[in-house]
Design a protein around this motif. Structure first.
Motif, PDB file in Angstrom:
ATOM      1  N   SER A 148      14.005  13.062   1.089  1.00 28.30           N
ATOM      2  CA  SER A 148      13.365  13.450   2.539  1.00 28.30           C
ATOM      3  C   SER A 148      14.660  14.196   3.142  1.00 28.30           C
ATOM      4  CB  SER A 148      13.228  12.156   3.059  1.00 28.30           C
ATOM      5  OG  SER A 148      12.288  12.093   4.394  1.00 28.30           O
ATOM      6  N   THR A 159      20.640  13.330   4.027  1.00 30.75           N
ATOM      7  CA  THR A 159      22.041  13.931   4.192  1.00 30.75           C
ATOM      8  C   THR A 159      22.973  12.752   3.414  1.00 30.75           C
ATOM      9  OG1 THR A 159      21.923  15.280   6.021  1.00 30.75           O
ATOM     10  CG2 THR A 159      24.162  14.648   5.355  1.00 30.75           C
ATOM     11  N   ARG A 178      25.615   5.886   4.929  1.00 34.88           N
ATOM     12  CA  ARG A 178      24.771   5.541   4.055  1.00 34.88           C
ATOM     13  C   ARG A 178      24.951   5.210   2.449  1.00 34.88           C
ATOM     14  NH1 ARG A 178      21.344  10.886   6.106  1.00 34.88           N
ATOM     15  NH2 ARG A 178      20.526   9.874   7.804  1.00 34.88           N
ATOM     16  N   GLY A 196      17.473   7.908  13.351  1.00 35.41           N
ATOM     17  CA  GLY A 196      18.105   7.410  12.121  1.00 35.41           C
ATOM     18  C   GLY A 196      18.685   8.772  11.563  1.00 35.41           C
TER      19      GLY A 196
HETATM   20  N1  GLN Z   1      19.617  15.576   7.247  1.00 37.21           N
HETATM   21  C1  GLN Z   1      19.013  14.716   8.134  1.00 37.21           C
HETATM   22  C2  GLN Z   1      19.411  13.222   8.073  1.00 37.21           C
HETATM   23  O1  GLN Z   1      19.687  12.851   6.822  1.00 37.21           O
HETATM   24  C3  GLN Z   1      17.631  14.477   8.564  1.00 37.21           C
HETATM   25  C4  GLN Z   1      16.628  14.356   7.787  1.00 37.21           C
HETATM   26  C5  GLN Z   1      15.184  14.151   8.191  1.00 37.21           C
HETATM   27  O2  GLN Z   1      14.793  13.960   9.256  1.00 37.21           O
HETATM   28  N2  GLN Z   1      14.335  13.940   7.178  1.00 37.21           N
HETATM   29  O3  GLN Z   1      19.773  12.471   8.783  1.00 37.21           O
END
Ligand code: GLN
Length: 257
Positions: A99, A102, A107, A149
């Motif tokens: 998705s 990052t 995380r 988020g």
């Molecule tokens: N790359 C950003 C993150 O990981 C946004 C990812 C997204 O909104 N899908 O937070």
């Protein structure tokens, strides 16, 4: 031929057909390994749904289908709020999250990541006639829309003195800018660029200033080290056999770095 006999024949035929189908189905489901993929399908060009809201499209979607094929898994995609993806992995409701996520230390405390598969960063979108905002520093004292988020939310909050409004999707952040509820939007650069290019919105511009350099990774549960290895092997294969470059060119038009 009596009517009764005909009915009996039909019943026998139907039973046989059902049996045959049943056998085939069981056979198939026991052999077929399924990869449950979670994505927040509101992040074009990485993940979005076609006009009918059915088909999942985008760079990430093609990539994970190719990864699944390489691993011999059937890919099943479901739409999950971005801030629900890590909890869904932890709960075992999905096997991987793809998705535009990052890879970062916060995380990594909760999930595993594949090797990086895309280089990204954050940029700003403002109204075309906005001359006050030219770089991230200029966001101080301004209203800014971000997605809940995300790294955008984290980074904009770090600037300090910004009135941050958080939304469920990047599409909602753009809507807020259009409604003049905010002065600017911060999202991943390719998503901002895609919006400018594809939405038909002519009153906005993306600024060249880039905050952060970020790598996207495929996230997996901490319990799933074995699957992580398979995913990495598949990614490596796709880089070697040109499939990754093919998918990259389809969505970004230029060769991958
Ligand atoms: N790359 C950003 C993150 O990981 C946004 C990812 C997204 O909104 N899908 O937070």
């Amino acid at each position: 031929m009596s009517k009764k006999f005909l009915v009996l024949c039909m019943a026998a035929l139907m039973a046989l057909t059902a049996l045959a189908a049943g056998c085939g189905g069981t056979q198939k489901s026991s052999d077929e390994k399924v990869l449950k993929v979670g994505t927040n399908a509101d992040f074009a060009p990485f993940e979005f749904q076609d006009e009918n809201g059915k088909e999942y499209q985008g760079f990430d979607m093609d990539l994970i289908r190719a990864v699944g094929e390489e691993m011999g898994y059937k890919v099943e995609i479901s739409n999950v709020n971005f801030d629900g993806l890590i909890p869904a992995l932890e709960a075992g409701n999905i096997d991987v999250a793809v998705s535009g996520m990052t890879i970062n230390d916060e995380r990594k405390q909760k999930v595993l990541f594949s090797d990086p598969y895309y280089k990204s960063g954050l940029s700003i979108v403002v109204a075309k006639d906005n001359t006050a905002i030219n770089k991230f520093e200029d966001l101080k004292g301004k209203k800014v829309a971000v997605q809940i988020g995300t790294t955008s939310a984290a980074e904009v909050n770090k600037i300090g003195g910004v009135e941050v409004k958080e939304f469920n999707s990047s599409a909602d952040t753009f809507m807020e800018l259009r409604a003049k509820g905010v002065d600017a939007v911060v999202n991943d650069r390719p998503v901002n660029d895609n919006y400018i290019l594809k939405s038909g919105e002519t009153n906005v511009k993306a600024l060249p200033d880039l905050l952060t350099s970020e790598d996207y990774g495929i996230a997996l549960s901490k319990q799933n080290g074995e699957l992580q290895k398979k995913v990495n092997d598949a990614l490596k294969k796709l880089h070697e056999n040109g499939k990754y470059d093919e998918i990259f060119a389809k969505w970004f038009g230029t060769a991958s770095k």
